[in-house]
Each structure stands twice: as C-alpha cells, then as structure tokens.
Design an enzyme around this catalytic site. Structure first.
Site, PDB file in Angstrom:
ATOM      1  N   ASP A  35       0.813  -1.379  -0.031  1.00 27.66           N
ATOM      2  CA  ASP A  35      -0.081  -0.017   0.004  1.00 27.66           C
ATOM      3  C   ASP A  35       0.891   1.368  -0.004  1.00 27.66           C
ATOM      4  OD1 ASP A  35      -2.482   1.259  -0.129  1.00 27.66           O
ATOM      5  OD2 ASP A  35      -2.791   1.181   2.163  1.00 27.66           O
ATOM      6  N   HIS A  52       2.661   3.348  -8.688  1.00 28.37           N
ATOM      7  CA  HIS A  52       2.658   2.058  -9.045  1.00 28.37           C
ATOM      8  C   HIS A  52       3.758   1.427 -10.014  1.00 28.37           C
ATOM      9  CE1 HIS A  52      -1.711   2.410  -7.680  1.00 28.37           C
ATOM     10  NE2 HIS A  52      -1.922   3.095  -8.621  1.00 28.37           N
ATOM     11  N   LEU A 146      10.217 -20.995  -4.276  1.00 27.35           N
ATOM     12  CA  LEU A 146       9.502 -19.965  -3.637  1.00 27.35           C
ATOM     13  C   LEU A 146       7.945 -19.960  -4.548  1.00 27.35           C
ATOM     14  CD1 LEU A 146       8.693 -17.442  -1.835  1.00 27.35           C
ATOM     15  CD2 LEU A 146       9.408 -16.145  -3.753  1.00 27.35           C
TER      16      LEU A 146
END
Ligand code: IPE
Ligand code: IPE
Ligand code: MG
Length: 278
Positions: A35, A52, A146
C-alpha cells in the site's frame, strides 16, 4: 539470459541472509499488503501511476530476497475487488503494469525456480492480462522453490462466500453432510487451500487494517505495519520486519541461553542493516 538472483547479492546481503537462515523460526508464508503507491507519487508531485510503476521495483526486490532467503510462500495483495471502483484510467495503468511485469519477469521467475499462482476473481481481469497470467502460471508450474501468489481482483469475504456456496452444493449433491464442516474443510474450499496460513502479514504505508485480505487465513498471523510506502519498501525493510517477527516469537522449550544466542544473531542483522551502504 535471465539473471540468477543469488549472483546479484552483495556480500552484506549474503551475510544478513546467512544470519537470518540460522533461525529455525523464519516464516513459511509471508503475505504483504502493498500500500501507499499513490501517496508516494503525490508527495513527489507525480501522478499516482508513477507510484505503481516504482512499486514494481519493490515487488522485484522482495520476490528475489524472499526466494534467495528460502521463504516458501510469498503472497502479494496487488489488486482488491474494491479497487475496481477506482478511476478507469488508474485501473487501466495498473492492468498494463501487471501485464508488463508478468511478461518481462516470467523468464526470471522460471530461471529462479519460482512458482507463480494467483487468487481472486481472475476472469474479471481484462482478457489480455488474464491470458498472460495463465501463461506465466503454466510456465512456472513445475518449479519447486518460492511459491509466489498474486492476489488479484481478490476479496477475502468473496472467497468465503464462494466456499460456502461450494460446500452447500456438495451437501445438496449428497457428497457432504453438515457435520463434516470443520475448520479444515472450510480451508480446503478456499482459493488458498494449498497454502499454509500466513505466519507474517506486512502492510506498508501505516494503515492499520486488513482491507479484506485473507480474512480466514490470518486468524493467528503476526502483523507488522511500517510507515514506509510500498515503492520505498525494499529487502532491508523485509529483513527488519523479519527480525521484528523473530524477536516476537515465543520459544517454548528452549533454554534462556539458547534464546540469548538467537537474539544475538538478530542484533548482528540489525547492525548490518544500519551500516549497509549498498
Ligand atoms: C497500493 O497503493 C496499490 C493498490 C492498491 C493497487 P495505493 O494505490 O492504494 O496508494 P495509496 O494508498 O493511495 O497511497
Ligand atoms: C489494499 O489497498 C489493497 C491492495 C494493496 C491491493 P487499498 O489502498 O485499496 O486499501 P484501503 O482502501 O486503503 O483500505
Ligand atoms: Mg491504498
């Protein structure tokens, strides 16, 4: 040629990771609410989308650091179902960036043994993005390192409602009876069925809320909130969050001497973080 991430690590980074790996208590699953992109940009007099864009560099760094550290599951909240209510133009930039990230990054994810997954109402994504997402997921499906899960068009309540509907359907079909409904059964009907619950949830930009993220799965997660905006959150911030998490862990069964030794390791990591010039 795709980069091998271990070869990019600085000596300090290798040393920090070596110290962290000595703890047997590293989280198996880290989930992050990314965020603050908009505020990061606005504070610099830039349009929100620049935040972004820079946020993608944070995604890259955190994915690489998590993979080389040996974290098994990393889940990133990238776009909530509520985010569809944002201005059209912002949504379209976010979708472009997602497509770009997937396209450019898939070869590196592949080369570094990362398995990509996604949770959310994926068919709500623009077709092009959806197709690219499926391609990336397929191309990395056999990887064993991962597991990187992107939460896209995701809502925790929506997933719970979806699970309840599926359970009700199976009861109607006679495959289940109401007594079969246990916590494990509910978990197995969620989109996160194959993921362990997150041990650590990180939220950037200082907001103290879950914003509809993994509502069922976070029942016992440790929560770490930092004031840094997502585009400023890089691997050293992840390491700081891990030290904080590891210090919080209660270690039943160990001697106080063992606990003192482990604490000493965390002091060493923090010393390196304070003096890392890279
Ligand atoms: C997070 O940054 C990215 C998404 C929610 C897609 P924001 O866009 O929410 O940035 P702020 O919170 O407005 O600063
Ligand atoms: C949460 O961020 C969703 C993502 C990080 C994708 P928001 O910025 O949308 O959350 P609220 O609106 O502040 O709760
Ligand atoms: Mg926000």
């Amino acid at each position: 040629m795709p980069q091998q991430w271990v070869q990019e690590q600085t000596d300090t980074d290798l040393e920090i990771q070596r110290l962290l790996k000595q703890s047997s208590q590293l989280p198996r699953h880290i989930a992050i609410i990314m965020d603050g992109n908009g505020r990061w940009a606005q504070e610099r007099g830039l349009p929100r989308y620049e935040g972004h864009r820079e946020g993608i560099n944070s995604v890259r760094d955190i994915v690489k650091a998590s993979a080389t550290l040996g974290i098994q599951y990393l889940t990133l909240y990238a776009f909530s179902m509520e985010n569809w209510k944002r201005p059209k133009q912002e949504i379209s930039v976010l979708m472009e960036l997602l497509q770009y990230y997937l396209k450019v990054e898939t070869p590196e994810l592949k080369a570094n043994n990362v398995r990509l997954q996604a949770i959310g109402k994926l068919n709500a994504l623009p077709k092009r993005v959806y197709r690219q997402l499926l391609r990336s997921i397929n191309e990395t499906a056999d990887n064993t390192g991962l597991t990187l899960t992107l939460a896209l068009s995701y809502s925790g309540r929506w997933d719970l409602v979806r699970a309840m509907q599926l359970i009700a359907l199976d009861i109607r079909r006679g495959k289940l009876s109401p007594e079969d409904i246990t916590e494990e059964l509910v978990s197995s009907y969620l989109l996160t069925a194959d993921l362990p619950d997150p041990d650590l949830v990180i939220r950037t930009s200082g907001e103290m809320r879950l914003s509809n993220f993994l509502l069922w799965e976070t029942a016992y997660s440790e929560i770490y909130i930092t004031h840094k905006y997502w585009p400023d959150f890089r691997r050293n911030d992840l390491y700081q969050a891990l030290v904080d998490y590891l210090r919080r862990e209660r270690r039943f069964g160990l001697t106080s001497e063992q606990i003192r030794q482990q604490r000493q390791q965390f002091d060493n990591v923090e010393y390196l973080l304070r003096h890392d010039e890279s």
